[in-house]
Design a protein around this motif. Structure first.
Motif, PDB file in Angstrom:
ATOM      1  N   ILE A   1       0.841  -1.206   0.000  1.00 52.11           N
ATOM      2  CA  ILE A   1       0.000   0.000   0.000  1.00 52.11           C
ATOM      3  C   ILE A   1       0.875   1.255   0.000  1.00 52.11           C
ATOM      4  O   ILE A   1       1.772   1.400   0.828  1.00 52.11           O
ATOM      5  CB  ILE A   1      -0.926   0.040   1.234  1.00 52.11           C
ATOM      6  N   LEU A   2       0.579   2.170  -0.915  1.00 53.49           N
ATOM      7  CA  LEU A   2       1.217   3.493  -0.971  1.00 53.49           C
ATOM      8  C   LEU A   2       0.217   4.535  -0.474  1.00 53.49           C
ATOM      9  O   LEU A   2      -0.937   4.549  -0.910  1.00 53.49           O
ATOM     10  CB  LEU A   2       1.618   3.815  -2.414  1.00 53.49           C
ATOM     11  N   LEU A   3       0.662   5.404   0.433  1.00 47.88           N
ATOM     12  CA  LEU A   3      -0.153   6.520   0.909  1.00 47.88           C
ATOM     13  C   LEU A   3       0.516   7.822   0.495  1.00 47.88           C
ATOM     14  O   LEU A   3       1.677   8.069   0.836  1.00 47.88           O
ATOM     15  CB  LEU A   3      -0.313   6.476   2.428  1.00 47.88           C
ATOM     16  N   VAL A   4      -0.210   8.648  -0.253  1.00 43.63           N
ATOM     17  CA  VAL A   4       0.287   9.945  -0.711  1.00 43.63           C
ATOM     18  C   VAL A   4      -0.571  11.033  -0.083  1.00 43.63           C
ATOM     19  O   VAL A   4      -1.800  11.034  -0.251  1.00 43.63           O
ATOM     20  CB  VAL A   4       0.235  10.043  -2.251  1.00 43.63           C
ATOM     21  N   THR A   5       0.061  11.952   0.640  1.00 42.19           N
ATOM     22  CA  THR A   5      -0.647  13.018   1.350  1.00 42.19           C
ATOM     23  C   THR A   5      -0.147  14.378   0.861  1.00 42.19           C
ATOM     24  O   THR A   5       1.019  14.720   1.057  1.00 42.19           O
ATOM     25  CB  THR A   5      -0.412  12.912   2.870  1.00 42.19           C
ATOM     26  N   ILE A   6      -1.020  15.137   0.206  1.00 35.36           N
ATOM     27  CA  ILE A   6      -0.645  16.504  -0.167  1.00 35.36           C
ATOM     28  C   ILE A   6      -0.390  17.282   1.119  1.00 35.36           C
ATOM     29  O   ILE A   6      -1.239  17.336   2.009  1.00 35.36           O
ATOM     30  CB  ILE A   6      -1.756  17.191  -0.982  1.00 35.36           C
ATOM     31  N   ASN A   7       0.771  17.905   1.220  1.00 36.38           N
ATOM     32  CA  ASN A   7       1.180  18.486   2.499  1.00 36.38           C
ATOM     33  C   ASN A   7       1.352  20.001   2.422  1.00 36.38           C
ATOM     34  O   ASN A   7       2.404  20.554   2.700  1.00 36.38           O
ATOM     35  CB  ASN A   7       2.493  17.827   2.966  1.00 36.38           C
TER      36      ASN A   7
ATOM     37  N   SER B   1       6.113  -4.151  -6.018  1.00 37.93           N
ATOM     38  CA  SER B   1       5.642  -4.489  -4.676  1.00 37.93           C
ATOM     39  C   SER B   1       4.359  -3.764  -4.288  1.00 37.93           C
ATOM     40  O   SER B   1       3.726  -4.113  -3.287  1.00 37.93           O
ATOM     41  CB  SER B   1       6.736  -4.172  -3.648  1.00 37.93           C
ATOM     42  N   LEU B   2       3.960  -2.752  -5.057  1.00 39.68           N
ATOM     43  CA  LEU B   2       2.775  -1.964  -4.725  1.00 39.68           C
ATOM     44  C   LEU B   2       1.568  -2.419  -5.529  1.00 39.68           C
ATOM     45  O   LEU B   2       1.671  -2.675  -6.730  1.00 39.68           O
ATOM     46  CB  LEU B   2       3.040  -0.483  -4.980  1.00 39.68           C
ATOM     47  N   ARG B   3       0.406  -2.477  -4.855  1.00 38.94           N
ATOM     48  CA  ARG B   3      -0.813  -2.955  -5.500  1.00 38.94           C
ATOM     49  C   ARG B   3      -1.969  -1.967  -5.429  1.00 38.94           C
ATOM     50  O   ARG B   3      -2.897  -2.049  -6.232  1.00 38.94           O
ATOM     51  CB  ARG B   3      -1.244  -4.287  -4.865  1.00 38.94           C
ATOM     52  N   CYS B   4      -1.950  -1.054  -4.463  1.00 37.81           N
ATOM     53  CA  CYS B   4      -3.036  -0.087  -4.343  1.00 37.81           C
ATOM     54  C   CYS B   4      -2.499   1.166  -3.662  1.00 37.81           C
ATOM     55  O   CYS B   4      -1.593   1.076  -2.814  1.00 37.81           O
ATOM     56  CB  CYS B   4      -4.205  -0.662  -3.547  1.00 37.81           C
ATOM     57  N   ALA B   5      -3.041   2.328  -4.040  1.00 37.06           N
ATOM     58  CA  ALA B   5      -2.613   3.601  -3.452  1.00 37.06           C
ATOM     59  C   ALA B   5      -3.799   4.321  -2.835  1.00 37.06           C
ATOM     60  O   ALA B   5      -4.939   4.185  -3.294  1.00 37.06           O
ATOM     61  CB  ALA B   5      -1.956   4.490  -4.508  1.00 37.06           C
ATOM     62  N   VAL B   6      -3.515   5.097  -1.785  1.00 38.12           N
ATOM     63  CA  VAL B   6      -4.489   5.984  -1.153  1.00 38.12           C
ATOM     64  C   VAL B   6      -3.963   7.404  -1.289  1.00 38.12           C
ATOM     65  O   VAL B   6      -2.780   7.672  -1.030  1.00 38.12           O
ATOM     66  CB  VAL B   6      -4.705   5.622   0.328  1.00 38.12           C
TER      67      VAL B   6
ATOM     68  N   PRO C   1     -16.646   9.676   9.171  1.00 39.36           N
ATOM     69  CA  PRO C   1     -16.163  10.711  10.088  1.00 39.36           C
ATOM     70  C   PRO C   1     -14.676  10.992   9.882  1.00 39.36           C
ATOM     71  O   PRO C   1     -13.893  10.086   9.574  1.00 39.36           O
ATOM     72  CB  PRO C   1     -16.435  10.106  11.473  1.00 39.36           C
ATOM     73  N   GLN C   2     -14.305  12.249  10.065  1.00 36.80           N
ATOM     74  CA  GLN C   2     -12.938  12.674   9.787  1.00 36.80           C
ATOM     75  C   GLN C   2     -11.900  11.802  10.492  1.00 36.80           C
ATOM     76  O   GLN C   2     -10.876  11.438   9.903  1.00 36.80           O
ATOM     77  CB  GLN C   2     -12.784  14.130  10.220  1.00 36.80           C
ATOM     78  N   ASP C   3     -12.152  11.440  11.751  1.00 39.15           N
ATOM     79  CA  ASP C   3     -11.153  10.700  12.504  1.00 39.15           C
ATOM     80  C   ASP C   3     -11.048   9.232  12.082  1.00 39.15           C
ATOM     81  O   ASP C   3     -10.124   8.531  12.514  1.00 39.15           O
ATOM     82  CB  ASP C   3     -11.428  10.788  14.013  1.00 39.15           C
ATOM     83  N   LYS C   4     -11.956   8.766  11.239  1.00 43.64           N
ATOM     84  CA  LYS C   4     -11.903   7.391  10.767  1.00 43.64           C
ATOM     85  C   LYS C   4     -11.673   7.289   9.259  1.00 43.64           C
ATOM     86  O   LYS C   4     -11.560   6.187   8.713  1.00 43.64           O
ATOM     87  CB  LYS C   4     -13.205   6.664  11.130  1.00 43.64           C
ATOM     88  N   LEU C   5     -11.606   8.441   8.608  1.00 41.30           N
ATOM     89  CA  LEU C   5     -11.578   8.473   7.145  1.00 41.30           C
ATOM     90  C   LEU C   5     -10.359   7.756   6.569  1.00 41.30           C
ATOM     91  O   LEU C   5     -10.482   6.883   5.699  1.00 41.30           O
ATOM     92  CB  LEU C   5     -11.612   9.923   6.666  1.00 41.30           C
ATOM     93  N   LEU C   6      -9.184   8.130   7.029  1.00 39.39           N
ATOM     94  CA  LEU C   6      -7.968   7.562   6.450  1.00 39.39           C
ATOM     95  C   LEU C   6      -7.864   6.067   6.722  1.00 39.39           C
ATOM     96  O   LEU C   6      -7.519   5.283   5.824  1.00 39.39           O
ATOM     97  CB  LEU C   6      -6.738   8.296   6.989  1.00 39.39           C
ATOM     98  N   ASP C   7      -8.178   5.660   7.938  1.00 36.21           N
ATOM     99  CA  ASP C   7      -8.131   4.229   8.252  1.00 36.21           C
ATOM    100  C   ASP C   7      -9.112   3.442   7.383  1.00 36.21           C
ATOM    101  O   ASP C   7      -8.812   2.322   6.945  1.00 36.21           O
ATOM    102  CB  ASP C   7      -8.444   3.994   9.731  1.00 36.21           C
ATOM    103  N   THR C   8     -10.282   4.019   7.133  1.00 35.54           N
ATOM    104  CA  THR C   8     -11.270   3.340   6.290  1.00 35.54           C
ATOM    105  C   THR C   8     -10.740   3.161   4.874  1.00 35.54           C
ATOM    106  O   THR C   8     -10.865   2.086   4.277  1.00 35.54           O
ATOM    107  CB  THR C   8     -12.581   4.138   6.268  1.00 35.54           C
ATOM    108  N   ALA C   9     -10.141   4.211   4.325  1.00 35.66           N
ATOM    109  CA  ALA C   9      -9.601   4.132   2.966  1.00 35.66           C
ATOM    110  C   ALA C   9      -8.438   3.145   2.893  1.00 35.66           C
ATOM    111  O   ALA C   9      -8.315   2.378   1.923  1.00 35.66           O
ATOM    112  CB  ALA C   9      -9.153   5.511   2.502  1.00 35.66           C
ATOM    113  N   ILE C  10      -7.589   3.136   3.916  1.00 35.52           N
ATOM    114  CA  ILE C  10      -6.455   2.206   3.930  1.00 35.52           C
ATOM    115  C   ILE C  10      -6.945   0.767   4.045  1.00 35.52           C
ATOM    116  O   ILE C  10      -6.442  -0.138   3.359  1.00 35.52           O
ATOM    117  CB  ILE C  10      -5.481   2.562   5.066  1.00 35.52           C
TER     118      ILE C  10
END
Length: 283
Positions: free
Chosen positions: A33-39, A67-72, A204-213
């Motif tokens: 899993i790749l996580l990309v966060t605009i910072n 090695s990567l199969r999905c990105a968030v 909900p904002q506090d669960k959003l990223l975990d849900t997507a991951i």
């Protein structure tokens, strides 16, 4: 929403290092899993030209990194996923006589016109306007926070949404809904976006990223060959509107997929009533 604030070291299962980026954070929350966060939260995560060039190179790296199969894809902070291009920079470029045609083939955020090989899941943590909306319109699956809004405000700025959004809103929403958005620049609420079929789930904002991951982990647990081919066929049908398009991917890749280790492994696991152990894709 919890977002990594530092650049994580490259895990040992990554085969080739990713391109250098200045405007986004890169991390790997789970294997494959790749996580990309605009910072750029202080600028509502708007993107200068350099950031789009970086992301264009990054998505190309993602597609070829075995090695990567999905990105968030998400944004830092709780206000905006991406407010579009950096208009101050664009104004300065225009004043100097330039038009900033340096964008990669994937256009805005390297994504708004990206075809790509592997899926990108969006965790939309707030406003997605202008180029930010154009990028999201070309995502594969979208989760959004309750405060998310979507807009193409270009008509309010004397320009137009030319990075891929106009044909996509027509295909996604139909003529009259598309015209409502592009002719007025109005904001589409997250509830409307879900009703219109753009957003899969409001989280909900506090669960959003975990849900997507977690959703990305589900995709990464499946055969990478099957995911690539299924996505290719579905996107061809979506972008051409021709049922025959679903055959092109089969003609190009089906034989390789059916002869692959993963096809044999999937069928063997089914026969033996066990979980499959997928190999890297060679597509």
């Amino acid at each position: 929403m919890s977002v990594p604030r530092t650049r994580n070291p490259m895990p040992d299962w990554i085969e080739e290092p990713h391109p250098h980026v200045e405007h986004s954070l890169i991390s790997f929350p789970a294997k494959h899993i790749l996580l990309v966060t605009i910072n750029r939260p202080d600028a509502r995560n708007c993107l200068p030209v350099g950031a789009t060039i970086e992301l264009g190179a990054l998505w190309k790296w993602y597609d070829v990194e075995p090695s990567l199969r999905c990105a968030v894809f998400t944004g830092a902070g709780n206000e905006a996923f991406c407010a579009g291009m950096d208009l101050k920079e664009r104004f300065d470029i225009l004043k100097q006589g330039g038009v900033a045609h340096e964008y990669p083939s994937g256009q805005f955020a390297g994504m708004s016109n990206r075809a790509g090989k592997k899926p990108i899941i969006v965790a939309c943590n707030g406003h997605a306007h202008g180029g930010g909306f154009e990028a999201i319109l070309n995502a594969d699956v979208i989760f959004a926070s309750p405060n998310a809004t979507f807009a193409l405000p270009e008509v309010l700025r004397g320009v137009s949404a030319l990075a891929g959004a106009l044909p996509r809103v027509f295909h996604l929403f139909g003529n009259h809904r598309a015209m409502d958005l592009v002719l007025t620049g109005r904001r589409l609420s997250v509830d409307e976006a879900k009703e219109w079929g753009l957003v899969k789930e409001i989280v909900p904002q506090d669960k959003l990223l975990d849900t997507a991951i977690d959703y990305a982990k589900l995709i990464a647990s499946l055969s990478p060959d099957s995911v690539i081919i299924s996505r290719l066929a579905a996107r061809e049908a979506w972008e051409t509107g021709v049922s025959r398009a679903t055959m092109r991917g089969q003609e190009l890749w089906a034989d390789n997929m059916l002869r692959s280790e993963n096809a044999r492994e999937g069928l063997a696991a089914y026969k033996e009533k066990r979980a499959p152990v997928w190999k890297r894709s060679h597509l």
